[in-house]
Design an enzyme around this catalytic site. Sequence first.
Site, mmCIF file in Angstrom:
data_model
loop_
_atom_site.group_PDB
_atom_site.id
_atom_site.type_symbol
_atom_site.label_atom_id
_atom_site.label_comp_id
_atom_site.label_asym_id
_atom_site.label_seq_id
_atom_site.Cartn_x
_atom_site.Cartn_y
_atom_site.Cartn_z
ATOM 1 C CG LEU A 46 -7.586 -0.503 5.240
ATOM 2 C CD1 LEU A 46 -6.669 -0.527 3.847
ATOM 3 C CD2 LEU A 46 -8.194 0.427 5.740
ATOM 4 C CG ASP A 47 -14.112 -4.084 6.709
ATOM 5 O OD1 ASP A 47 -13.623 -4.286 8.227
ATOM 6 O OD2 ASP A 47 -15.382 -3.443 6.668
ATOM 7 N N PRO A 48 -11.746 -5.909 3.635
ATOM 8 C CG PRO A 48 -11.548 -8.636 4.232
ATOM 9 C CD PRO A 48 -12.305 -7.715 5.111
#
Length: 301
Positions: A46-48
């Site tokens: 997952l993106d930050p």
Amino acid sequence: MGRRKKGRDISGWLVVDKPAGLTSTAVVNKVRWALNANKAGHAGTLDPEATGVLAVALGEATKTVPYVTDAMKAYEFTVRLGQATNTDDAEGEVIAQSDTRPTDDQIKTALGGFLGEIMQVPPKFSAVKIDGQRAYKLARDGEDVEIAARPLWIEELLLTDRPDADHAVLEMTCGKGGYVRAIARDLGEALGCHGHVTRLRRVWSGPFDVEDGVTLARIEELARTPELDDLLLPLETGLADLPKVTCTDQGAARLRNGNPGMVIAHDVEYGEECWAAHDGQAIAVGRFKAGELHPSRVFQT
């Protein structure tokens, strides 16, 4: 002799409700520390700034990660209409703007063009490798990044809310390798108004649901306690999308040694990938052939 890894030989899955602001790797490291585990990994980055389901595998469960990574996933996300950014999310710089705003019906019509198997170009700021280097690194260095389109299966893509003219809330169910940021970008282009993601939440991934997720604050609170161990799901959870066969005693002994073993199977075709259980416990994953499982992964339980 190889250096022995520090930590416990503990296996299973912990479903984390990932908070915004942390990388997936940072979350895995926190879980590994909290459980004092000697091995950990995750199924699907997952993106930050994204939140939601991050399934963390411990010990032998890491061998089942590919089956969760390949599974269907569902996302809820908000698209900011009228603006494009260089990262396709709110963290980037605005590179194009438009005063055009589509109607709900126009959005719903455009979404139909994204269903089924599509070809998607990942964002320039992504972890895709180009000539051995990450695309985001090349993009940060100012290089003109060319990323090849890749196939993506989209099962469902719905407009669920329209808070105002500038925003649309969508839900998507898709296969492996999908970039929600690219969906927002391409939808904006299809509507002639540009678009980028401002909020992204993964609500389920394969057998794991966000309702079963544990917050990072709770994990830190229960770190190094039996109560945190109790929140682990069994290794077998990661095999939910594979057919199951049952080992005989002799078959289980052979499979544990990496050899083909006799199994009892129902509705499993020749050559099909499946997993074998003995007394309810996963022994191996492999291909079913003529009454035997030919193992590709063996679990050391």
